[in-house]
Write an enzyme that holds these catalytic residues in place. Structure first.
Site, PDB file in Angstrom:
ATOM      1  N   ARG A 145     -24.663 -17.091 -45.081  1.00 33.25           N
ATOM      2  CA  ARG A 145     -24.808 -18.748 -46.163  1.00 33.25           C
ATOM      3  C   ARG A 145     -26.594 -18.237 -47.203  1.00 33.25           C
ATOM      4  O   ARG A 145     -26.985 -17.791 -46.435  1.00 33.25           O
ATOM      5  CB  ARG A 145     -25.426 -20.120 -44.862  1.00 33.25           C
ATOM      6  CG  ARG A 145     -25.551 -20.855 -46.057  1.00 33.25           C
ATOM      7  CD  ARG A 145     -24.174 -21.851 -45.856  1.00 33.25           C
ATOM      8  NE  ARG A 145     -24.426 -23.243 -46.813  1.00 33.25           N
ATOM      9  CZ  ARG A 145     -24.886 -24.401 -46.394  1.00 33.25           C
ATOM     10  NH1 ARG A 145     -24.937 -24.609 -45.426  1.00 33.25           N
ATOM     11  NH2 ARG A 145     -24.279 -25.601 -47.127  1.00 33.25           N
TER      12      ARG A 145
ATOM     13  N   GLU B  21     -11.750 -25.600 -47.129  1.00 30.50           N
ATOM     14  CA  GLU B  21     -11.763 -24.071 -47.370  1.00 30.50           C
ATOM     15  C   GLU B  21     -11.512 -23.470 -46.369  1.00 30.50           C
ATOM     16  O   GLU B  21     -11.959 -24.140 -45.333  1.00 30.50           O
ATOM     17  CB  GLU B  21     -12.994 -23.741 -48.085  1.00 30.50           C
ATOM     18  CG  GLU B  21     -13.270 -24.645 -49.478  1.00 30.50           C
ATOM     19  CD  GLU B  21     -15.160 -24.159 -49.319  1.00 30.50           C
ATOM     20  OE1 GLU B  21     -15.317 -23.983 -49.135  1.00 30.50           O
ATOM     21  OE2 GLU B  21     -15.317 -25.862 -49.746  1.00 30.50           O
TER      22      GLU B  21
ATOM     23  N   LYS C 106     -13.528 -21.062 -43.527  1.00 31.47           N
ATOM     24  CA  LYS C 106     -14.750 -20.778 -42.968  1.00 31.47           C
ATOM     25  C   LYS C 106     -15.435 -18.914 -43.033  1.00 31.47           C
ATOM     26  O   LYS C 106     -14.634 -18.745 -42.518  1.00 31.47           O
ATOM     27  CB  LYS C 106     -14.995 -21.761 -41.981  1.00 31.47           C
ATOM     28  CG  LYS C 106     -16.813 -20.935 -41.462  1.00 31.47           C
ATOM     29  CD  LYS C 106     -17.278 -22.056 -39.926  1.00 31.47           C
ATOM     30  CE  LYS C 106     -18.406 -21.217 -39.931  1.00 31.47           C
ATOM     31  NZ  LYS C 106     -19.113 -20.309 -40.191  1.00 31.47           N
TER      32      LYS C 106
ATOM     33  N   LYS D 217     -16.622 -28.438 -39.631  1.00 30.51           N
ATOM     34  CA  LYS D 217     -16.266 -26.280 -39.525  1.00 30.51           C
ATOM     35  C   LYS D 217     -15.237 -26.986 -38.400  1.00 30.51           C
ATOM     36  O   LYS D 217     -16.235 -27.615 -37.242  1.00 30.51           O
ATOM     37  CB  LYS D 217     -17.709 -25.688 -39.077  1.00 30.51           C
ATOM     38  CG  LYS D 217     -18.245 -25.524 -37.816  1.00 30.51           C
ATOM     39  CD  LYS D 217     -19.335 -24.957 -38.808  1.00 30.51           C
ATOM     40  CE  LYS D 217     -20.828 -25.279 -37.378  1.00 30.51           C
ATOM     41  NZ  LYS D 217     -21.702 -24.386 -37.127  1.00 30.51           N
TER      42      LYS D 217
END
Ligand SMILES: [Zn+2]
Ligand SMILES: [Zn+2]
Lengths: 530, 337
Positions: free
Chosen positions: A233, A226, A228, A399
């Site tokens: 969060r 996906e 980032k 990430k």
């Protein structure tokens, strides 16, 4: 106050978590109970209302110290803290005091109804009865901004140690809108709350930075990707007819984002989502700056709600129909997440973070290169068969961020730093060329080594063209590579541009000043990435 | 108007009447040196003049120099100038330099402090018409606590670490601060270990008869287990380097005037900060200037612009002198002070 100041000093003198917890736990065991309650209040951001203006405090302190106000004002930025500057300039106290923290706070609050001469007399008397460390704490109580290097989590751990009540239960009891006036230490800490379990979040699973590219991860087919997102969060909990939004720091931020109360309408009871809170309009994320305006506000003005509405871009489902499904593979959780969100209206503030299709790592690299245009910082990789783990267990979430943007710019102004860096020039303004002119476009403070800061400081001293207070205009001679994470249009800057996270990434000794970048280079970057 | 007693040149302060420089930062024929710190005593001059007490360290640092010693208070004629050296209280042997030409008296303070320590000759105010003063800590937020109180804090910290079986590592400049600390701490608590840079200065000072407690130099073979409860004295640049690893888990401390500011203490990577400086604090600077009786004051190193304005408001003819002295820095690797 001695006991509280001693706690403050003990916390200040160590960076070690265990030592801080020990000092706090001792305090929560032996300090007077009203002081314990106030300490919890202060550490969780519940300050007494300000009853004296900082302007008055500065004037009174300068007067008492026998120095002109301008000298006080020049000293303040070097110390970097108003309460401390006052504590330091005052002459030594001539009296002593055994009053408690709660007594002093009572005095400070009582000033709300006093007239100016009475306020001044009370403050001067307090300063004259307290040694420097207690004076500093007293000033902090008035000016606010108490930072004791203690997170709420750490305080909760210390309280648990001191009281024997378990941490999650305490964490919940400390939330909500209590004040030291509305409760007592015993009521707050020892009265169980039957709804505690309903709001409790799961520990967040954290991703690691992928430094050398995804080849090391093996078969691309084992992974989901996906973008980032550059937001906050958050874990959204919908249980027992209520909803709660937790940040990664385990702060409850439900009230800050009232849009997400739509969870009550659109999500079934017994649902927990993990995702990113984003400011979002027209089917796209707004720059982080828009979300930033929302972060500091406990209640949100209507205008801001309209300008920067938020959504939860969900990427995981942790609880489904009241069942903890964290042990199920990501692929399963993701399928359930999509099914859950498929049925809700387009304009509801919940959306699944889209999966990025790819067959090869090269294909994913191409998609990653478009991340900035999508308002993202790179891509996330998640192992399809992995459970949702606790904390920082390495290996299942990665990430893969974009490299920062860079531009070569000319240093034109220098300003000395604060505190330990007060003797060094550390704050610089950079410019790019527009024809024969240098147009300032950003400041940067960090990125150089201490040795480089010393070198540039010596150079600035010898190459100052003009002084404006603490700022010096210097000969345009040095080129620095400025790295940054994002670029946005800005009406507040002369250049029309604002950068996100600018820092000096390299001192380009190799580059003559004429070869620095131009304003049109920056504008082209704004066009591409803004 | 006559030629001033001292002028400012790109090599440093210069006395035309005597054809010499004071603490010059570029090579000159004849240099009068206030003290041995690296920003005041630089290499490359033709001839040096400093106090007898300051010379051994200068020779140690600068190698083979042509140097002459002078006693405190002794006057010497150089060209048309009369010079003498007077205690500055900064480090052992540190001096203020008095220069008189045709009845006009100027004094260059070098670095100084008005607090007493056990080793440095105490600061003595010298009457003059013009005073060139440092102002490293020339802000009203810098007020040093009683040095004996700070020594107690350091002892308490050392004692706690010794009791917990941890070595205490104290960062301090190898010339001056380290020896001042050696003389101030309670050597009964445990053994005192020294970094090579500190020990080198200790050796020089012991050689000239300055009394220092016993120390154990750290070598590659030093085993911390052989020295339980030890205090290690090291230059600030050694803190946080691989050199420290041999000691296992340690508590670090740093002694400096900058530790009076909370922000500095917190940013500094040491566990504890102790407020101890070899420079004058706000009150010290103001009283020292007042006691010279000078009407004209030049300020160097530190918050010069602010301090100048303050002095002007107090009625002095005050000026800033741009120098290349460093004051008390906090940067790793710096040994200037
Ligand atoms: Zn100096
Ligand atoms: Zn010095």
């Amino acid at each position: 106050m001695k006991r509280f100041a001693a706690l403050f000093t003990a916390l200040d003198q160590t960076t070690k978590t265990t030592a801080k917890v020990t000092a706090l736990a001792e305090y929560f065991t032996d300090a007077p109970k009203p002081d314990r309650l106030w300490t919890i209040a202060l550490l969780s951001g519940r300050r007494p209302k300000r009853t004296v203006t900082t302007t008055a405090l500065r004037e009174w302190a300068a007067e008492r110290a026998g120095i002109p106000l301008w000298l006080f004002e020049e000293s303040y930025p070097i110390v970097g803290d108003l309460a401390e500057t006052i504590a330091l300039v005052l002459p030594p106290p001539s009296a002593t005091s055994d009053r408690s923290l709660t007594d002093w706070i009572g005095d400070i609050r009582a000033l709300a109804t006093a007239d100016e001469p009475a306020r001044k007399a009370a403050i001067l008397a307090a300063w004259d009865a307290l040694p420097t460390s207690e004076r500093f704490v007293f000033n902090k109580l008035i000016t606010g901004g108490f930072r004791m290097g203690v997170s709420r989590k750490l305080m909760t751990r210390a309280l648990a140690k001191a009281t024997g009540v378990d941490e999650p239960a305490l964490a919940h009891r400390l939330m909500g809108d209590w004040t030291p006036d509305s409760t007592t230490f015993d009521d707050l800490i020892h009265t169980p709350d039957p709804t505690a379990n309903l709001s409790r979040p799961y520990p967040f699973y954290l991703a690691y930075q992928l430094d050398d590219g995804p080849d090391v991860l093996g078969d691309p087919a084992d992974w989901a990707a996906e973008f980032k997102w550059d937001g906050i969060r958050g874990q959204l909990i919908r249980r027992g007819g209520a909803h709660h939004l937790w940040s990664r720091g385990e702060d409850l931020m439900t009230d800050r984002f009232p849009e997400l109360a739509a969870a009550l309408d659109f999500l079934p009871d017994g649902t927990v989502l993990d995702g990113e809170v984003l400011a979002w309009t027209d089917n796209a994320p707004l720059p982080f700056a828009a979300l930033q305006k929302r972060i500091g506000r406990k209640t949100v003005p209507k205008k801001l709600l309209a300008e920067a509405p938020v959504i939860l871009q969900a990427y995981d489902l942790l609880e489904d129909g009241g069942t903890d499904i964290r042990e199920r593979p990501f692929a399963h959780r993701r399928a359930r997440l999509e099914a859950l969100l498929a049925g809700i209206p387009q304009n509801a503030p919940f959306r699944a973070s889209p999966l990025l299709p790819f067959d090869t790592w090269d294909a994913l690299a191409e998609t990653r290169a478009t991340a900035r245009a999508e308002g993202a910082e790179g891509v996330m990789l998640k192992r399809r068969d992995a459970p949702y783990r606790d904390g920082r267990k390495k290996g299942d979430w990665w990430k893969w961020k974009l490299d920062p943007l860079v531009i070569d710019a000319v240093m034109i102004y220098a300003q000395s730093g604060h505190g330990r860096r007060a003797n060094l020039f550390t704050d610089f303004t950079f410019a790019v060329w527009s024809g024969n002119d240098l147009v300032p476009f950003t400041k940067a403070y960090s990125g150089l080594t201490d040795a480089e800061f010393r070198e540039i400081t010596a150079w600035v001293r010898k190459n100052t063209l003009e002084r404006f207070g603490p700022v010096r205009r210097v000969t345009p001679e040095h080129v620095f590579e400025i790295a940054f994470e994002g670029i946005q249009a800005s009406t507040r800057h002369k250049s029309g541009i604002a950068l996100r996270f600018p820092r000096m990434s390299r001192w380009r000794h190799d580059k003559p000043v004429q070869e620095a970048n131009t304003l049109s280079d920056l504008q082209a970057m704004l066009e591409t990435y803004g | 108007m006559a030629i001033p007693v001292l002028t400012h040149t790109d090599r440093g302060l210069y006395c035309p009447a005597g054809d010499f420089h004071i603490d010059p930062w570029r090579p000159v024929d004849r240099a009068l040196i206030t003290h041995g710190h690296a920003d005041h005593a630089r290499p490359g001059h033709g001839a040096y003049l400093a106090t007898h007490t300051a010379l051994p360290v200068m020779r140690h640092r600068l190698g083979d120099i042509t140097a002459d010693g002078i006693s405190f208070g002794e006057t010497r004629r150089i060209g048309d100038a009369t010079v003498s050296f007077h205690p500055a209280g900064h480090v052992p042997g540190s001096a203020q330099i008095r220069v008189e030409v045709a009845g006009e008296v100027w004094v260059v303070s070098g670095d100084y402090k008005t607090d007493r320590d056990a080793l440095s000759e105490p600061f003595e105010p010298v009457s003059c018409h013009s005073f060139i003063t440092e102002c490293t800590f020339g802000l009203p937020v810098f007020k040093w606590p009683d040095p004996s109180h700070v020594a107690e804090e350091i002892n308490a910290w050392w004692r706690t670490n010794a009791a917990d079986g941890r070595i205490a590592v104290l960062g301090a400049y190898s010339l001056g601060k380290a020896q001042r600390l050696l003389a101030a701490v309670d050597a009964e608590i445990g053994p005192i270990l020294t970094h090579g840079a500190v020990e080198a200065t200790n050796r020089v000072m012991r050689g000239q008869g300055i009394p220092l407690p016993d120390t154990i130099p750290v070598t590659p073979d030093t085993n911390p287990k052989d020295h339980p409860g030890a205090l290690v004295l090291a230059p600030p640049s050694a803190l946080g380097t691989p050199w420290m690893r041999r000691f296992g888990p340690v508590s670090t401390g740093f002694a400096s005037g900058w530790m009076g500011l909370r922000g500095v203490r917190r940013r500094r990577a040491a566990d504890r900060g102790f407020v101890m400086s070899d420079h004058a604090d706000w009150d010290g600077l103001n009283s020292a200037i007042r006691e010279t009786g000078a009407s004209r004051v030049f300020v160097t190193h530190g918050y010069t612009a602010i301090f100048r304005r303050w002095l002007e408001e107090q009625g002095y003819d005050a000026h800033v002198l741009e120098t290349e002295f460093e004051g008390e820095t906090l940067d790793a690797g710096e040994e200037d002070a």
